[in-house]
Design a protein around this motif. Structure first.
Motif, mmCIF file in Angstrom:
data_model
loop_
_atom_site.group_PDB
_atom_site.id
_atom_site.type_symbol
_atom_site.label_atom_id
_atom_site.label_comp_id
_atom_site.label_asym_id
_atom_site.label_seq_id
_atom_site.Cartn_x
_atom_site.Cartn_y
_atom_site.Cartn_z
ATOM 1 N N LEU A 31 0.852 -1.187 0.000
ATOM 2 C CA LEU A 31 0.000 0.000 0.000
ATOM 3 C C LEU A 31 0.894 1.245 0.000
ATOM 4 N N PRO A 32 0.865 2.037 -1.097
ATOM 5 C CA PRO A 32 1.671 3.259 -1.094
ATOM 6 C C PRO A 32 1.219 4.214 0.016
ATOM 7 N N VAL A 33 2.193 4.817 0.676
ATOM 8 C CA VAL A 33 1.905 5.844 1.693
ATOM 9 C C VAL A 33 2.666 7.098 1.274
ATOM 10 N N GLY A 35 1.780 11.235 2.166
ATOM 11 C CA GLY A 35 1.790 12.011 3.422
ATOM 12 C C GLY A 35 1.273 11.210 4.602
ATOM 13 N N GLY A 36 0.482 10.189 4.312
ATOM 14 C CA GLY A 36 -0.059 9.318 5.364
ATOM 15 C C GLY A 36 -1.249 9.906 6.116
ATOM 16 N N THR A 37 -1.772 11.063 5.670
ATOM 17 C CA THR A 37 -2.837 11.713 6.461
ATOM 18 C C THR A 37 -4.156 10.937 6.403
ATOM 19 N N THR A 103 -7.661 22.663 2.350
ATOM 20 C CA THR A 103 -7.562 21.256 2.737
ATOM 21 C C THR A 103 -6.985 21.135 4.148
ATOM 22 N N GLY A 104 -7.842 20.900 5.122
ATOM 23 C CA GLY A 104 -7.390 20.707 6.504
ATOM 24 C C GLY A 104 -6.652 21.925 7.045
ATOM 25 N N SER A 105 -5.771 21.667 8.010
ATOM 26 C CA SER A 105 -4.987 22.741 8.621
ATOM 27 C C SER A 105 -3.662 22.902 7.871
ATOM 28 N N GLY A 116 -2.433 11.655 -3.042
ATOM 29 C CA GLY A 116 -3.181 11.020 -1.960
ATOM 30 C C GLY A 116 -4.639 11.462 -1.974
ATOM 31 N N ASN A 117 -4.868 12.726 -2.252
ATOM 32 C CA ASN A 117 -6.233 13.261 -2.314
ATOM 33 C C ASN A 117 -7.025 12.624 -3.458
ATOM 34 N N ILE A 118 -6.347 12.431 -4.598
ATOM 35 C CA ILE A 118 -7.021 11.878 -5.780
ATOM 36 C C ILE A 118 -7.254 10.370 -5.615
HETATM 37 C C1 LIG Z 1 -7.235 16.301 10.167
HETATM 38 C C2 LIG Z 1 -7.484 16.044 8.703
HETATM 39 C C3 LIG Z 1 -8.126 17.025 7.942
HETATM 40 C C4 LIG Z 1 -8.357 16.788 6.592
HETATM 41 N N1 LIG Z 1 -9.000 17.766 5.853
HETATM 42 C C5 LIG Z 1 -9.217 17.560 4.549
HETATM 43 C C6 LIG Z 1 -9.886 18.572 3.763
HETATM 44 O O1 LIG Z 1 -10.276 19.622 4.259
HETATM 45 N N2 LIG Z 1 -10.087 18.306 2.447
HETATM 46 C C7 LIG Z 1 -9.679 17.148 1.852
HETATM 47 O O2 LIG Z 1 -9.871 16.975 0.652
HETATM 48 N N3 LIG Z 1 -9.039 16.196 2.576
HETATM 49 C C8 LIG Z 1 -8.810 16.367 3.891
HETATM 50 N N4 LIG Z 1 -8.174 15.402 4.634
HETATM 51 C C9 LIG Z 1 -7.796 14.152 3.975
HETATM 52 C C10 LIG Z 1 -6.325 14.055 3.521
HETATM 53 O O3 LIG Z 1 -5.477 14.938 4.230
HETATM 54 C C11 LIG Z 1 -6.170 14.301 2.015
HETATM 55 O O4 LIG Z 1 -6.988 13.418 1.275
HETATM 56 C C12 LIG Z 1 -4.727 14.167 1.534
HETATM 57 O O5 LIG Z 1 -4.587 14.796 0.296
HETATM 58 C C13 LIG Z 1 -4.234 12.734 1.442
HETATM 59 O O6 LIG Z 1 -2.894 12.764 0.992
HETATM 60 P P1 LIG Z 1 -1.752 11.890 1.681
HETATM 61 O O7 LIG Z 1 -0.515 12.123 0.916
HETATM 62 O O8 LIG Z 1 -1.693 12.121 3.128
HETATM 63 O O9 LIG Z 1 -2.351 10.420 1.386
HETATM 64 P P2 LIG Z 1 -2.016 8.989 2.078
HETATM 65 O O10 LIG Z 1 -2.721 8.927 3.385
HETATM 66 O O11 LIG Z 1 -0.531 8.818 2.098
HETATM 67 O O12 LIG Z 1 -2.638 8.057 1.009
HETATM 68 C C14 LIG Z 1 -4.028 8.125 0.668
HETATM 69 C C15 LIG Z 1 -4.296 7.111 -0.460
HETATM 70 O O13 LIG Z 1 -3.631 7.508 -1.650
HETATM 71 C C16 LIG Z 1 -2.734 6.473 -2.101
HETATM 72 N N5 LIG Z 1 -1.584 7.161 -2.693
HETATM 73 C C17 LIG Z 1 -0.904 8.225 -2.183
HETATM 74 N N6 LIG Z 1 0.014 8.658 -3.078
HETATM 75 C C18 LIG Z 1 -0.079 7.850 -4.169
HETATM 76 C C19 LIG Z 1 0.587 7.817 -5.436
HETATM 77 N N7 LIG Z 1 1.531 8.720 -5.786
HETATM 78 N N8 LIG Z 1 0.223 6.867 -6.306
HETATM 79 C C20 LIG Z 1 -0.748 5.962 -6.005
HETATM 80 N N9 LIG Z 1 -1.424 5.960 -4.827
HETATM 81 C C21 LIG Z 1 -1.083 6.902 -3.918
HETATM 82 C C22 LIG Z 1 -2.440 5.640 -0.865
HETATM 83 O O14 LIG Z 1 -2.069 4.318 -1.188
HETATM 84 C C23 LIG Z 1 -3.774 5.707 -0.146
HETATM 85 O O15 LIG Z 1 -4.666 4.774 -0.718
HETATM 86 C C24 LIG Z 1 -7.944 15.578 5.982
HETATM 87 C C25 LIG Z 1 -7.296 14.601 6.762
HETATM 88 C C26 LIG Z 1 -7.061 14.822 8.103
HETATM 89 C C27 LIG Z 1 -6.382 13.750 8.903
#
Ligand SMILES: Cc1cc2nc3c(=O)[nH]c(=O)nc-3n(C[C@H](O)[C@H](O)[C@H](O)COP(=O)(O)OP(=O)(O)OC[C@H]3O[C@@H](n4cnc5c(N)ncnc54)[C@H](O)[C@@H]3O)c2cc1C
Length: 292
Positions: A31-33, A35-37, A103-105, A116-118
């Motif tokens: 599972l790719p991670v 930012g991990g949010t 997007t969040g804080s 990650g968002n997509i």
């Molecule tokens: C407190 C809090 C507030 C938030 N507020 C918002 C908000 O206001 N709006 C909003 O839209 N979201 C919000 N989020 C959700 C989150 O922060 C976003 O969706 C963020 O963009 C996820 O990105 P990430 O890198 O952390 O993803 P991860 O947690 O690392 O991964 C999410 C998913 O994407 C996959 N993935 C990641 N990168 C890739 C890649 N390059 N290729 C293939 N797969 C990949 C992972 O395998 C996983 O399935 C919030 C989350 C928290 C915890």
């Protein structure tokens, strides 16, 4: 129940080639991670099914933003903080810069990535409406090569995407052809920071005289996937924006969206807010400086 860390394995190859190699040998097994949010929330809640985690954080090839004369290429690993501050994103794709800032804080934006968002594929995510309005394309990569698909074809159903198990989202491509277009974006939530959207919307458009020449509207949280409102847009093309044409467009909108009741909102509330936002968008569009 909380997760037990000893049950998990994390690989940190540090390079794109290394990450793709792992995925090639065990497609769907890592599972790719980024930012991990999203993943850390699942982990903390004891809901993370995957046991092998592939750390993408720090892979340079995923973090770059490159501008050419006709497009912007955003690496999938770019964070929302990077996007919200980047001059080319702010100048050419302001609705994406706004979504990044919503997007969040700030702490969240420092980790959360656009890929990650997509790929997380929440219908309520903040960046998809802007990406749909700007007609983004996704560049997907596996060990055997890359392919490009329009972003509008990526979401196949609720939390179902067209990403293959051995692929990563390498980059997002945005065409630089919307200079001077009217633009509009709103996010409704329970509060300004740290709130997942009840509805998010992003639209761009162009008028010829008083008539709608082009209109692209992306909207979130009103269907199983982020939605481009093609039918509502079509009802307005080559039409003057008046009380009557807005009424007709809102009738089409009602048939185009399919919101649900969930913990954040009721379907009925979402229908009403979606209609209010589309109406507000259209009235602002009609009054924009583009109308000659
Ligand atoms: C407190 C809090 C507030 C938030 N507020 C918002 C908000 O206001 N709006 C909003 O839209 N979201 C919000 N989020 C959700 C989150 O922060 C976003 O969706 C963020 O963009 C996820 O990105 P990430 O890198 O952390 O993803 P991860 O947690 O690392 O991964 C999410 C998913 O994407 C996959 N993935 C990641 N990168 C890739 C890649 N390059 N290729 C293939 N797969 C990949 C992972 O395998 C996983 O399935 C919030 C989350 C928290 C915890």
């Amino acid at each position: 129940m909380r997760s037990d860390p000893s049950e998990y394995e994390m690989a940190s190859p540090g390079t794109l080639a290394g990450a793709l190699d792992l995925l090639r040998h065990r497609p769907g097994g890592w599972l790719p991670v980024a930012g991990g949010t999203e993943i850390m929330v699942q982990y903390s809640a004891g809901r993370l099914g995957a046991r092998r985690l592939l750390n993408l954080w720090g892979i340079q090839e995923l973090r770059e933003i490159a501008e050419s004369d006709d497009s912007l290429r955003i690496g999938g690993g770019c964070t929302f903080s990077q996007l919200r501050k980047h001059p080319a994103v702010r100048d050419h794709f302001p609705l994406l810069a706004m979504a990044a800032a919503w997007t969040g804080s700030v702490a969240n934006q420092n980790r959360a990535t656009i890929a990650g968002n997509i790929v997380n594929a929440s219908p309520a995510a903040d960046s998809p409406p802007a990406l749909l309005a700007y007609e983004a394309e996704l560049e997907l990569i596996s060990a055997v090569g890359t392919r490009r698909i329009p972003y509008r074809d990526f979401h196949l159903g609720y939390k179902k995407t067209g990403l293959y198990p051995d692929e990563l989202l390498l980059a997002i491509h945005l065409p630089k052809r919307f200079a001077g277009w009217f633009r509009y974006a709103q996010k409704t939530g329970t509060r300004n920071a740290q709130a997942i959207s009840k509805i998010c919307i992003a639209g761009i458009g162009k008028l010829r005289g008083d008539y709608v020449e082009a209109l692209h509207i992306g909207i979130g949280a009103v269907a199983p996937t982020p939605l481009r409102l093609h039918k509502t847009e079509s009802a307005l093309l080559e039409v003057k924006i008046t009380d009557a044409s807005i009424r007709d467009a809102l009738r089409v909108l009602a048939s185009e969206i399919s919101p649900i009741d969930d913990i954040r909102s009721s379907a009925e509330y979402r229908r009403q807010v979606a209609a209010n936002l589309v109406e507000d968008l259209l009235r602002s569009f009609a009054e924009s400086e583009q109308a000659i």
